[in-house]
Design a protein around this motif. Structure first.
Motif, PDB file in Angstrom:
ATOM      1  N   TRP A 125       1.141  11.963  -6.796  1.00  0.00           N
ATOM      2  CA  TRP A 125      -0.088  12.913  -7.052  1.00  0.00           C
ATOM      3  C   TRP A 125      -1.098  12.834  -5.947  1.00  0.00           C
ATOM      4  O   TRP A 125      -2.302  13.111  -6.418  1.00  0.00           O
ATOM      5  N   GLY A 126      -0.922  11.922  -5.003  1.00  0.00           N
ATOM      6  CA  GLY A 126      -1.691  11.730  -4.013  1.00  0.00           C
ATOM      7  C   GLY A 126      -2.620  10.634  -4.007  1.00  0.00           C
ATOM      8  O   GLY A 126      -3.536  10.408  -3.253  1.00  0.00           O
ATOM      9  N   GLU A 127      -2.636   9.707  -5.221  1.00  0.00           N
ATOM     10  CA  GLU A 127      -3.611   8.534  -5.155  1.00  0.00           C
ATOM     11  C   GLU A 127      -3.272   7.487  -4.444  1.00  0.00           C
ATOM     12  O   GLU A 127      -2.091   7.067  -4.508  1.00  0.00           O
ATOM     13  N   VAL A 175       8.203   4.429  -6.602  1.00  0.00           N
ATOM     14  CA  VAL A 175       7.344   5.441  -6.181  1.00  0.00           C
ATOM     15  C   VAL A 175       8.038   6.627  -5.938  1.00  0.00           C
ATOM     16  O   VAL A 175       7.685   7.831  -6.534  1.00  0.00           O
ATOM     17  N   ARG A 176       9.172   6.540  -5.333  1.00  0.00           N
ATOM     18  CA  ARG A 176       9.964   7.857  -4.975  1.00  0.00           C
ATOM     19  C   ARG A 176      10.306   8.586  -6.115  1.00  0.00           C
ATOM     20  O   ARG A 176      10.567   9.910  -6.106  1.00  0.00           O
ATOM     21  N   GLN A 177      10.498   7.735  -7.031  1.00  0.00           N
ATOM     22  CA  GLN A 177      11.184   8.523  -8.404  1.00  0.00           C
ATOM     23  C   GLN A 177      10.171   8.834  -9.494  1.00  0.00           C
ATOM     24  O   GLN A 177      10.204   9.270 -10.413  1.00  0.00           O
ATOM     25  N   GLY A 178       8.759   8.702  -8.886  1.00  0.00           N
ATOM     26  CA  GLY A 178       7.726   9.155  -9.637  1.00  0.00           C
ATOM     27  C   GLY A 178       7.113   8.215 -10.419  1.00  0.00           C
ATOM     28  O   GLY A 178       6.250   8.502 -11.166  1.00  0.00           O
ATOM     29  N   GLN A 205       0.922  -1.221  -0.091  1.00  0.00           N
ATOM     30  CA  GLN A 205       0.041   0.017   0.037  1.00  0.00           C
ATOM     31  C   GLN A 205       0.960   1.316  -0.025  1.00  0.00           C
ATOM     32  O   GLN A 205       1.844   1.312   0.756  1.00  0.00           O
ATOM     33  N   TYR A 206       0.656   2.087  -0.912  1.00  0.00           N
ATOM     34  CA  TYR A 206       1.473   3.466  -0.920  1.00  0.00           C
ATOM     35  C   TYR A 206       0.570   4.568  -1.730  1.00  0.00           C
ATOM     36  O   TYR A 206      -0.583   4.167  -1.911  1.00  0.00           O
TER      37      TYR A 206
END
Length: 445
Positions: free
Chosen positions: A51-53, A81-84, A46-47
């Motif tokens: 952009w907040g989703e 995720v940290r890299q976008g 879960q993350y």
């Protein structure tokens, strides 16, 4: 929901309660094991995206993956995720990615039919049906690699030209797959896949052959040996340096006699406009015009339709035979006309306008090198070199004494030996060598 350090024993002993619940890991944030009501144990992450989703993709099932393997994957996903990136979206895209068969259909409907000519669309469809779908159709578009393309090219090695055309079609399809978001940019699997060498070459119509050909055309028109539409078509293709299709489909409405110009609204390279020479003006002015036909060169039996490619080609082949000219395809007319344009001395840009070529490289492929100009150039170069050799640059030039008539040169008598083996002082010493320098010093002393 329990928060514990996920281990093999903790997951093994997790009870089945008849309801879904989760065991969350204390080491990796968001890493968890979901215990379903039926007892399935699934690793998930879960993350929240940049952009907040919120996302909660499945990593794998316990048993297929160990706890350590699942935790390692979760850590890699979090780094992405940290890299976008969004691992969940990437998985969804891979799951819903079309097969190559579906890509082929989309390519024809959304790209080719909107941008290519009907003949090109038909060619693409034949290539897709006969070669691409049988080899790649079941694969997902993102899964196609250079290995698959190379294997396809290898299997088509016995039809090299067709293989090259198929490769071009696949390359364009996968370029569009990147545009449509099915593959990352720059991932086209056709990159660096080499084409086969094509040995086909259009034969050049020589000057003698051209003279015999036109002599027969004149005789055929005078004696009625050929249908005048066919001889007119051949003459026009020479004069316009045109493609066969451009002459077959030429319409009277495209001809501006007042300004002496012909405009093709649609050709292989788009709309083209060419001026009429005096020869073309006379040909078109005296050509028979069928009242019910829009075409300059209509079909022989039905003047309401254009002259067919088969009729034109067979007539050209028959006329070559009667003129005693070795066979060459109708495209040989365009090659001969382009060569005449290039040899006329007109600027390159003007020559390209006359042939309707878009690039210099394509125009030059149509220009043939004739033997007579090359031979004349070779003679000029040889004469210039001889003049330079014979010219006395200064009085210091040492000239060798010519061998008397009837006498053989020394080296022709078997007396030649390499210079390093020469001991006889009567032998000539080449200038600039150590021996010549030592001899000059001794003489000076």
């Amino acid at each position: 929901m329990a928060i514990i350090k996920l281990t093999k024993s903790a997951v093994d002993t997790a009870a089945v309660t008849g309801k879904d619940y989760e065991l969350r890991d204390t080491l990796v944030p968001g890493f968890l094991c979901k215990i379903t009501a039926r007892g399935r144990k699934v690793f998930m992450l879960q993350y929240r995206t940049n952009w907040g989703e919120r996302r909660k993709p499945k990593i794998g099932q316990f048993g297929e993956l160990t706890v350590e393997q699942a935790r390692s994957i979760a850590q890699d996903w979090l780094a992405d995720v940290r890299q976008g990136s969004d691992p969940s979206a990437a998985k969804q895209a891979a799951r819903t990615a079309p097969t190559v068969k579906k890509l082929c259909k989309q390519f024809i409907e959304e790209y080719s039919k909107l941008r290519n000519k009907p003949s090109t669309v038909e060619t693409y469809q034949d290539q897709i049906k006969l070669h691409i779908i049988p080899a790649l159709g079941a694969l997902k578009v993102p899964d196609v690699t250079r290995v698959h393309i190379t294997a396809l090219m290898r299997d088509m090695g016995h039809i090299a030209v067709t293989a090259n055309r198929v490769l071009a079609c696949i390359r364009k399809m996968f370029n569009m797959a990147e545009v449509w978001g099915y593959r990352p940019d720059g991932s086209n699997p056709c990159r660096h896949v080499p084409k086969y060498k094509e040995n086909g070459k259009t034969r050049y119509i020589t000057n003698d052959e051209l003279a015999r050909l036109y002599a027969y055309l004149d005789r055929a028109d005078a004696e009625g040996l050929e249908h005048p539409t066919l001889t007119l078509a051949i003459r026009l293709q020479f004069e316009f340096s045109a493609r066969m299709s451009e002459i077959r489909t030429l319409e009277w409405s495209w001809i501006d006699f007042e300004n002496r110009r012909v405009v093709w609204p649609d050709s292989k390279t788009g709309d083209i406009s060419k001026p009429m020479s005096e020869v073309v003006y006379q040909l078109l002015s005296h050509a028979y015009r069928y009242e019910d036909s829009p075409y300059v060169c209509p079909a022989i039996l039905d003047s309401t339709v254009a002259l067919s490619g088969g009729t034109y080609y067979n007539a050209w082949k028959r006329i070559l035979g009667r003129a005693k000219v070795p066979h060459v395809g109708t495209h040989g007319i365009r090659h001969r006309a382009a060569t005449d344009i290039a040899n006329s001395g007109v600027p390159l840009r003007v020559g390209m306008a006359l042939t309707a070529h878009k690039t210099v490289s394509m125009f030059m492929t149509y220009v043939h090198t004739e033997d007579d100009p090359v031979r004349a150039a070779a003679e000029r170069v040889a004469n210039l070199r001889r003049e330079t050799i014979n010219r006395r640059a200064s009085d210091d030039v040492e000239v060798a004494t010519p061998v008397a008539e009837g006498e053989m040169p020394p080296t022709s008598k078997g007396a030649y030996r390499p210079f390093r083996h020469r001991k006889d002082q009567t032998r000539a010493v080449p200038p600039g060598t150590k021996r010549s320098l030592s001899s000059s010093k001794g003489f000076a002393a």
